[in-house]
Design an enzyme around this catalytic site. Structure first.
Site, PDB file in Angstrom:
ATOM      1  N   ASP A  22      32.400 101.781  31.125  1.00  0.00           N
ATOM      2  CA  ASP A  22      32.678 100.471  30.525  1.00  0.00           C
ATOM      3  C   ASP A  22      31.355  99.930  29.990  1.00  0.00           C
ATOM      4  OD1 ASP A  22      35.182  98.087  31.541  1.00  0.00           O
ATOM      5  OD2 ASP A  22      33.770  97.931  29.864  1.00  0.00           O
ATOM      6  N   ASP A  50      33.426  96.556  25.901  1.00  0.00           N
ATOM      7  CA  ASP A  50      33.832  95.213  26.289  1.00  0.00           C
ATOM      8  C   ASP A  50      33.574  94.226  25.148  1.00  0.00           C
ATOM      9  OD1 ASP A  50      34.607  93.567  28.685  1.00  0.00           O
ATOM     10  OD2 ASP A  50      32.735  92.563  28.165  1.00  0.00           O
ATOM     11  N   HIS A  95      42.766  95.148  33.977  1.00  0.00           N
ATOM     12  CA  HIS A  95      42.236  94.322  35.080  1.00  0.00           C
ATOM     13  C   HIS A  95      42.202  92.828  34.737  1.00  0.00           C
ATOM     14  CE1 HIS A  95      39.047  94.949  32.267  1.00  0.00           C
ATOM     15  NE2 HIS A  95      38.353  94.004  32.843  1.00  0.00           N
ATOM     16  N   ASP A  96      42.511  92.502  33.479  1.00  0.00           N
ATOM     17  CA  ASP A  96      42.544  91.097  33.045  1.00  0.00           C
ATOM     18  C   ASP A  96      43.966  90.564  32.924  1.00  0.00           C
ATOM     19  OD1 ASP A  96      39.950  91.697  30.569  1.00  0.00           O
ATOM     20  OD2 ASP A  96      39.771  91.016  32.653  1.00  0.00           O
ATOM     21  N   GLU A 113      37.350  96.877  22.772  1.00  0.00           N
ATOM     22  CA  GLU A 113      38.210  95.750  23.145  1.00  0.00           C
ATOM     23  C   GLU A 113      38.041  94.694  22.071  1.00  0.00           C
ATOM     24  OE1 GLU A 113      36.975  93.146  26.250  1.00  0.00           O
ATOM     25  OE2 GLU A 113      39.013  92.615  26.813  1.00  0.00           O
TER      26      GLU A 113
HETATM   27  O1  TEU Z   1      37.491  90.475  28.686  1.00  0.00           O
HETATM   28  C1  TEU Z   1      37.447  89.782  27.463  1.00  0.00           C
HETATM   29  C2  TEU Z   1      38.206  88.549  27.576  1.00  0.00           C
HETATM   30  O2  TEU Z   1      38.065  87.670  26.780  1.00  0.00           O
HETATM   31  C3  TEU Z   1      39.131  88.396  28.723  1.00  0.00           C
HETATM   32  O3  TEU Z   1      38.387  87.763  29.733  1.00  0.00           O
HETATM   33  C4  TEU Z   1      40.306  87.577  28.315  1.00  0.00           C
HETATM   34  O4  TEU Z   1      39.849  86.528  27.536  1.00  0.00           O
HETATM   35  C5  TEU Z   1      40.988  86.955  29.438  1.00  0.00           C
HETATM   36  O5  TEU Z   1      40.512  87.472  30.631  1.00  0.00           O
HETATM   37  C6  TEU Z   1      42.450  87.224  29.256  1.00  0.00           C
HETATM   38  O6  TEU Z   1      43.082  87.066  30.499  1.00  0.00           O
HETATM   39  C7  TEU Z   1      36.393  91.345  28.904  1.00  0.00           C
HETATM   40  C8  TEU Z   1      36.621  92.004  30.255  1.00  0.00           C
HETATM   41  O7  TEU Z   1      37.800  92.811  30.195  1.00  0.00           O
HETATM   42  C9  TEU Z   1      36.744  90.900  31.279  1.00  0.00           C
HETATM   43  O8  TEU Z   1      37.077  91.417  32.565  1.00  0.00           O
HETATM   44  C10 TEU Z   1      35.428  90.148  31.339  1.00  0.00           C
HETATM   45  O9  TEU Z   1      35.564  89.046  32.210  1.00  0.00           O
HETATM   46  C11 TEU Z   1      34.997  89.656  29.948  1.00  0.00           C
HETATM   47  O10 TEU Z   1      35.182  90.608  28.913  1.00  0.00           O
HETATM   48  C12 TEU Z   1      33.511  89.331  29.951  1.00  0.00           C
HETATM   49  O11 TEU Z   1      32.794  90.552  30.089  1.00  0.00           O
END
Ligand code: TEU
Length: 542
Positions: free
Chosen positions: A98, A199, A315-316, A241
């Site tokens: 990642d 990311d 994971h989000d 992403e």
């Molecule tokens: O996520 C990008 C992001 O914007 C997400 O946080 C999203 O906005 C939100 O969580 C939707 O539920 C990436 C990673 O996947 C995330 O885990 C990180 O917190 C974020 O970037 C910062 O690195």
């Protein structure tokens, strides 16, 4: 045809903190992942997207990196990482790292130096601005609530952070920053990693003074430069992403002729339960017809100028079986329905840990049970703005990221076999019923449905290369599409609802060549087809 390995594979995402603990500190680790590689080999996946394992103070659970070339203490050592790459390779499984380079941790040595003085050599590694009228430089907001600008007393300036205050944004306009990133990427490529998940890569082209964040004017220059300087020399997967991507934008990132990325994660389908113009927390029911239109648009728009990623979970995101399925009465049927519908589409499927056994959301009663910084910050902001506590908790229960981060449920032993210590985050009490061991003991489980789908992809070119055609004359809740390849045609049918639905499409006739299904069924007759709640199947029409 120049076939790339990542066009025929299925990728499994591991969130290491919640996967398997090996030393009873309550936190998953690299040795724990190594212990579980045989399970993943049995599933049939051939690549693992590993959420960040680098040194981090864990303000955002590893997405705030303080040393890109060392391993987070709780997860183990660089020797463990080398062993994971080696053991995975023995099982023909690649490790996708990642890459989090839109920002670092504020505890990274670059930022520690940068904040020391305005003339420090690292000052321009980050985005610093003078106050305007004694206040923040402009109205940019953090995705984790509040202003995107944090005042730093040491030098009397603000620094930019699109995420938490402890995640200062890197200044990609500074070539020294880009070179540092390339050096780090080459360090990992020389270790034999299989590629990178990038990311929020669409944010590195930001122009803060114009309040431009996603898809800035230089984004493709930076990625093409990164391709030339690092991964372009290797046969690896790169997936960006890109939250704001449309099919046209996705082509710019993933058209092979442009030498940028292999593919992107687009989020249009997975945002369809968000009220227009509102935040993700302001949700509405899913309209299945909208899902049909959006997924069909992505299935047909890229052509040979790009490549789709396919996912419901990460994971989000909350777990799909709770979000858009039924995680009680029809948990198994609806979990399989989502799997069958997605995995027979064109693109590279991603399975998020626990999805393959039908893990569900975990409902909290109070903010004290919530760990994720995004949810906690939103809670405090909305409480201050007069929202009702129960409404905020309802939003977190439906869309919060902790839903995906409860420890993997391996068996019925204490803490679901995840740890012999105290788990860092609550274990879902439904682990007694929902766990890997139970799935492996049941030939009709969700696990074996995923295992079969992965094998089907390996054995049937129609899944990887076939054309896609949405079937429109179906009831609203029925999502049906055809795949065509040479003289073959498959039909994939999914009932998204709890009502029995009838489908009548005379010209499709009938067939008993059922490829995969989630209910007992020996034949399909499109002259009068009755679908059970959440019934899904694929059938060969010719
Ligand atoms: O996520 C990008 C992001 O914007 C997400 O946080 C999203 O906005 C939100 O969580 C939707 O539920 C990436 C990673 O996947 C995330 O885990 C990180 O917190 C974020 O970037 C910062 O690195």
């Amino acid at each position: 045809m120049n076939v790339k390995w990542w066009q025929t594979t299925v990728i499994y995402q591991i969130y290491p903190r919640s996967f398997q603990d090996s030393d009873a500190d309550g936190i998953g680790d690299l040795k724990g992942i190594i212990q579980r590689l045989d399970y993943l080999e049995k599933l049939g996946i051939t690549a693992i997207w590993l959420s960040p394992v680098y040194k981090s103070p864990n303000d955002d659970n590893g997405y705030d990196i303080s040393d890109y070339q060392d391993i987070m203490t709780e997860f183990g050592t660089m020797n463990d990482m080398d062993e994971l790459i080696k053991q995975a390779d023995k099982r023909k499984i690649k490790i996708i790292m990642d890459l989090v380079v839109n920002h670092t941790s504020d505890e990274h040595k670059w930022f520690i130096e940068s904040r020391k003085s305005k003339d420090n050599p690292y000052r321009d590694y980050y985005v610093w601005r003078n106050p305007v009228n004694g206040d923040v430089p402009n109205s940019l907001k953090s995705i984790f609530s509040g202003s995107a600008w944090e005042f730093d007393d040491e030098t009397g300036e603000y620094y930019l952070h699109l995420f938490s205050k402890k995640q200062p944004d890197l200044n990609w306009e500074n070539e020294k920053v880009r070179r540092e990133v390339w050096d780090m990427m080459n360090f990992w490529l020389e270790k034999g990693v299989g590629g990178f998940r990038m990311d929020v890569i669409d944010l590195i082209g930001k122009l803060p003074d114009e309040e431009i964040t996603g898809n800035g004017p230089k984004i493709h220059d930076y990625i093409q430069e990164m391709n030339r300087e690092t991964f372009g020399k290797y046969d690896v997967l790169t997936v960006g992403e890109t939250w704001g991507a449309t099919p046209e934008i996705a082509k710019l990132y993933s058209d092979p002729k442009r030498n940028e990325l292999s593919m992107v994660f687009q989020f249009e389908h997975i945002s369809l339960d968000q009220q227009p113009g509102k935040e993700k927390w302001d949700y509405k029911p899913l309209e299945v017809n909208e899902l049909k239109q959006v997924l069909s648009k992505w299935q047909t728009a890229l052509g040979n100028e790009g490549w789709n990623s396919l996912f419901w979970n990460n994971h989000d995101l909350p777990r799909i079986v709770s979000r858009w399925g039924n995680d009680t009465t029809y948990r198994v049927e609806s979990a399989k329905m989502f799997a069958i519908l997605l995995h027979l589409m064109k693109g590279t499927p991603y399975i998020y840990q626990g999805e393959e056994i039908g893990m569900t959301n975990y409902l909290v009663k109070d903010i004290s049970e919530v760990e994720d910084i995004e949810s906690v910050n939103m809670y405090n902001e909305r409480l201050a703005n007069g929202y009702q506590k129960e409404d905020i908790i309802a939003s977190i229960n439906f869309k919060g990221r902790d839903n995906a981060r409860t420890p993997i449920q391996w068996d019925r032993t204490e803490n679901a076999g995840f740890t012999k210590g105290t788990p860092w985050l609550h274990v879902n009490p439904n682990y007694q019923e929902i766990n890997v061991e139970t799935n492996l003991d049941n030939p009709d489980s969700i696990f074996y449905c995923y295992q079969k789908l992965i094998k089907l992809r390996k054995d049937n070119p129609i899944i990887v290369w076939g054309d896609y055609e949405l079937v429109t004359d179906t009831p609203q809740q029925v999502f049906m599409y055809l795949r065509h390849y040479e003289d073959e045609t498959w039909a994939v049918v999914a009932n998204f609802g709890e009502e029995i639905e009838t489908v009548q499409i005379e010209h499709l006739g009938q067939s008993n060549k059922i490829v995969i299904n989630n209910y007992e069924r020996s034949t399909v007759n499109f002259q009068k087809l009755e679908l059970q709640p959440y019934e899904a199947f694929a059938v060969k029409l010719k």
